[in-house]
Design a protein around this motif. Structure first.
Motif, short mmCIF file in Angstrom:
data_model
loop_
_atom_site.label_atom_id
_atom_site.label_comp_id
_atom_site.label_asym_id
_atom_site.label_seq_id
_atom_site.Cartn_x
_atom_site.Cartn_y
_atom_site.Cartn_z
N UNK A 167 0.84 -1.19 0.00
CA UNK A 167 0.00 0.00 0.00
C UNK A 167 0.88 1.25 0.00
N UNK A 168 0.24 2.42 -0.06
CA UNK A 168 0.99 3.67 -0.05
C UNK A 168 1.87 3.75 1.19
N UNK A 169 3.06 4.29 1.02
CA UNK A 169 4.04 4.27 2.10
C UNK A 169 4.91 5.51 2.03
N UNK A 170 5.29 6.03 3.18
CA UNK A 170 6.23 7.14 3.31
C UNK A 170 7.34 6.69 4.26
N UNK A 171 8.61 6.94 3.91
CA UNK A 171 9.70 6.43 4.74
C UNK A 171 9.79 7.12 6.10
N UNK A 172 10.19 6.32 7.09
CA UNK A 172 10.51 6.86 8.41
C UNK A 172 12.03 7.05 8.47
N UNK A 173 12.53 7.60 9.55
CA UNK A 173 13.97 7.87 9.69
C UNK A 173 14.81 6.62 9.46
N UNK A 174 14.41 5.47 9.99
CA UNK A 174 15.20 4.25 9.89
C UNK A 174 15.15 3.58 8.52
N UNK A 175 14.26 4.04 7.64
CA UNK A 175 14.13 3.45 6.31
C UNK A 175 15.11 4.02 5.30
N UNK A 176 15.70 5.18 5.58
CA UNK A 176 16.59 5.84 4.63
C UNK A 176 17.91 5.08 4.51
N UNK A 177 18.44 5.01 3.31
CA UNK A 177 19.75 4.45 3.04
C UNK A 177 20.57 5.51 2.32
N UNK A 178 21.75 5.79 2.80
CA UNK A 178 22.65 6.75 2.17
C UNK A 178 23.44 6.01 1.11
N UNK A 179 23.29 6.37 -0.15
CA UNK A 179 24.00 5.73 -1.25
C UNK A 179 25.09 6.66 -1.75
N UNK A 180 26.32 6.13 -1.86
CA UNK A 180 27.46 6.91 -2.33
C UNK A 180 27.91 6.32 -3.66
N UNK A 181 27.88 7.11 -4.72
CA UNK A 181 28.39 6.70 -6.02
C UNK A 181 29.72 7.42 -6.18
N UNK A 182 30.82 6.67 -6.18
CA UNK A 182 32.15 7.29 -6.11
C UNK A 182 32.92 7.24 -7.41
N UNK A 183 32.30 6.83 -8.50
CA UNK A 183 33.04 6.74 -9.75
C UNK A 183 32.68 7.86 -10.72
N UNK A 184 32.31 9.04 -10.21
CA UNK A 184 32.07 10.19 -11.06
C UNK A 184 33.42 10.88 -11.24
N UNK A 185 33.91 10.90 -12.46
CA UNK A 185 35.22 11.49 -12.74
C UNK A 185 35.24 12.99 -12.51
N UNK A 186 36.42 13.52 -12.19
CA UNK A 186 36.56 14.94 -11.90
C UNK A 186 36.22 15.80 -13.11
N UNK A 187 36.30 15.26 -14.32
CA UNK A 187 35.96 16.05 -15.51
C UNK A 187 34.48 16.43 -15.55
N UNK A 188 33.63 15.74 -14.80
CA UNK A 188 32.21 16.06 -14.75
C UNK A 188 31.90 17.22 -13.80
N UNK A 189 32.81 17.55 -12.91
CA UNK A 189 32.58 18.61 -11.94
C UNK A 189 32.89 19.96 -12.57
#
Length: 160
Positions: free
Chosen positions: A15-37
């Motif tokens: 059913x419809x759902x909204x996340x609580x504090x404990x449901x969040x996951x921090x995702x880190x994508x670390x392969x973005x090359x410096x040329x994109x910044x």
């Protein structure tokens, strides 16, 4: 970058759902090359529900760096540490939780001790998931050093 639902949450809700504090996951994508910044950098987020629930995005941060990893001892505030899949083909997932926001360095070494790469992750309180591209690594055994402040944990992994 493609994130599969299995890497974000194991929660299934019919059913419809909204996340609580404990449901969040921090995702880190670390392969973005410096040329994109660059000043006109643009990001696109595309979501495919496949009949599932909503996607919630919050606090998108972009950063880069190559910090020092000196002063190392045993890790004390890193919990629920997992590396998978192991052995790995192209992408290694490093999952952990921290008690408070902190910088975490991921240092990959080969079996001779040579440092192959270092990535800085600005970990946030709670669950964090780092998806590291390993396609540039040759087949063999490596060591992942997870460094937080003056502490370190080392886990072995294999590239197919």
């Amino acid at each position: 970058k493609t994130l599969l639902s299995s890497s974000l949450s194991t929660l299934a809700v019919a059913s419809e759902w909204t996340p609580s504090h404990d449901d969040w996951v921090q995702v880190h994508v670390i392969n973005i090359g410096s040329s994109y910044f660059v000043s006109n950098m643009q990001l696109k987020f595309s979501f495919e529900s496949d009949g599932g629930n909503n996607l919630y995005l919050d606090e998108i941060n972009l950063y880069q760096g190559n910090p020092s990893t000196t002063g190392i001892s045993e890790l004390t505030s890193l919990d629920n540490l997992m590396l998978y899949p192991n052995p790995v083909d192209n992408e290694l997932n490093i999952q952990f939780s921290v008690k408070e926001n902190s910088d975490v360095n991921l240092v990959v070494q080969d079996i001779t001790g040579k440092q192959i790469r270092t990535d800085l992750v600005k970990a946030t309180t709670g669950n964090n998931l780092v998806m590291m591209n390993t396609s540039e690594l040759t087949s063999g055994m490596y060591f992942m050093n997870i460094v937080q402040g003056n502490t370190k944990k080392t886990i072995q992994f294999v590239v197919k």
